[in-house]
Write a protein that holds these residues in place. Structure first.
Motif: not given
Ligand code: ATP
Ligand code: MG
Length: 417
Positions: A359-371
């Motif tokens: 599996p590839p790595e999921f491209p988003l993190t929490g920082d993206d959500v806050i941004a």
């Protein structure tokens, strides 16, 4: 002594083995120590030897002294019943003083040390295991039937099977284990009858010893005949009432097609119903390790359903959600449940796909959500989870902008909620 001699084996000539034998012989003379049990049987049969047991006329105190004098490390692993483990070059050698049984209650024997090889042989379980060999490869068969039994694939109790099983009920399972590994032809009728008659005594025995024997049995190349015999005698139901051999037989057939390795844990799973809750109960009853329990539960989960025409997408989704091994286990069990030849190619394809894809790595993190404007807190996790579900459904697009666009839609939704 027999006139049988085994040509030198690498493990016999290994410097670690020589160091241990020389240490014992320096203390007790040239006939004081002999290889015994499985290593002799397997050497005789040309099978691989992995653990080396040694029997000796020396007492455990003398053994410990002899090893110390020779500078060989040791650990007192069971001195009360005569066993000291030498550790040479990192390899363990279990050294046990010759013994005779004084009394036994079906679990633990009280033993006395002995100087008599035949006496030691008489307390061993099966004739093919009551074999000894000196450092030169000369084989000793004190009871006279061990060599011929080993060569003919006969598993015969030493002495009266009923008496010997009453001394230690686990010998019932050992009978089937050795039958699975070394048995050929008709199994010994007296042994089978005794196992059948006394199977009821297996319940309430040590779960650890039971599961260890069972897994060793299932690790034999082809344990189908032994398992069928266990079922016919009621022994299987005595230790594993939930077992049904059909899917197990099909799995072994698939594995022995030489394409896949023997996998005793998966074979155990194949014996059980497709029910994760049941798997956990069995694992706990048998006191399997946590890792074994989790593997069984994952292999025996009912969702997602695995079918031969599963799409590549669905396989990738399963690998992402369950991991490669559980997906692999699920596919093999599903194959064993639907073993028709015309599906084999399809099942193989699914297995190959599950193995080759990571599996590839999921491209988003929490920082993206806050941004993207959501406040720190539980909503961040929820948003990530929703985008991840979408990402899995979309078959893992690696383009980050797509994931960010989806995040925007999700945050809008969450913001309104
Ligand atoms: P493996 O290749 O699986 O190690 P093994 O024959 O060495 O096979 P072990 O369980 O290591 O089996 O036992 C070593 C030896 O000790 C046996 O060959 C047998 O002689 C004796 N033995 C072990 N367990 C028992 C038992 N429950 N009752 C009587 N003898 C036993
Ligand atoms: Mg052994």
């Amino acid at each position: 002594m027999t006139d049988v001699s085994i040509p030198p084996q690498p493990w016999m000539g290994a410097s670690a083995t020589r160091a241990v034998m020389t240490a014992l012989e320096a203390a007790g003379g040239s006939d004081c120590a002999r290889f015994v049990g499985g290593c002799v049987r397997n050497a005789l049969l040309g099978r691989p030897v992995d653990d080396i047991d040694i029997a000796t006329t020396l007492t455990p105190d003398q053994v410990m002294q002899a090893l110390t004098d020779a500078g060989v490390r040791w650990a007192p692993t069971g001195v009360e019943h005569g066993t000291v483990t030498a550790i040479a070059e990192g390899l363990p050698y279990e050294i046990t003083t010759l013994r005779r049984d004084v009394s036994t209650d079906g679990r633990r024997a009280v033993v006395a040390f002995s100087q008599d090889w035949a006496e030691d042989a008489r307390r061993r379980d099966f004739r093919l295991n009551a074999l000894y060999m000196d450092g030169e490869g000369r084989v000793f068969d004190p009871l006279g039937h061990g060599v011929s039994d080993a060569k003919a694939g006969r598993i015969v109790f030493v002495g009266d099977p009923i008496t010997r099983i009453r001394e230690d009920y686990l010998r019932i399972l050992r009978f089937f284990r050795f039958q699975a590994w070394y048995g050929r032809g008709e199994p010994d009728p007296a042994a089978v009858a005794a196992c059948k008659a006394l199977k009821g005594m297996l319940s309430g025995r040590s779960a650890e010893r039971t599961s260890k024997e069972l897994l060793k049995l299932l690790a034999a190349e082809d344990p189908r005949a032994a398992v069928a015999l266990m079922r016919d005698t009621g022994v299987l139901a005595a230790i594993l009432p939930e077992a049904a051999p059909e899917r197990f037989n099909a799995l072994v057939e698939i594995e022995t097609g030489k394409l896949y390795e023997n996998d005793p844990e998966l074979r155990l799973a194949a014996l059980l119903p497709q029910d994760a809750g049941e798997a956990i109960r069995v694992a706990e009853r048998l006191r399997l390790s946590n890792a074994q329990r989790d593997r069984l539960a994952a292999a025996l989960a009912s969702e997602p359903r695995i079918v031969a025409w599963l799409s590549p997408r669905a396989v990738r989704r399963a690998v992402y959600r369950l991991g490669v091994r559980a997906t692999h286990d699920r596919i093999k069990l599903a194959w064993a449940a639907a073993p028709q030849a015309k599906l084999a190619g399809q099942w193989r394809k699914l297995l190959a796909l599950a193995e080759s894809w990571s599996p590839p790595e999921f491209p988003l993190t929490g920082d993206d959500v806050i941004a993207a404007g959501l406040p720190k807190g539980p909503l961040v996790g929820r948003a990530l989870k929703e985008v991840e579900d979408w990402w899995v459904d979309e078959d893992f697009p690696i383009d980050r902008t797509l994931a960010l666009a989806q995040l925007k839609r999700v945050t809008l939704g969450l913001g309104e909620a």
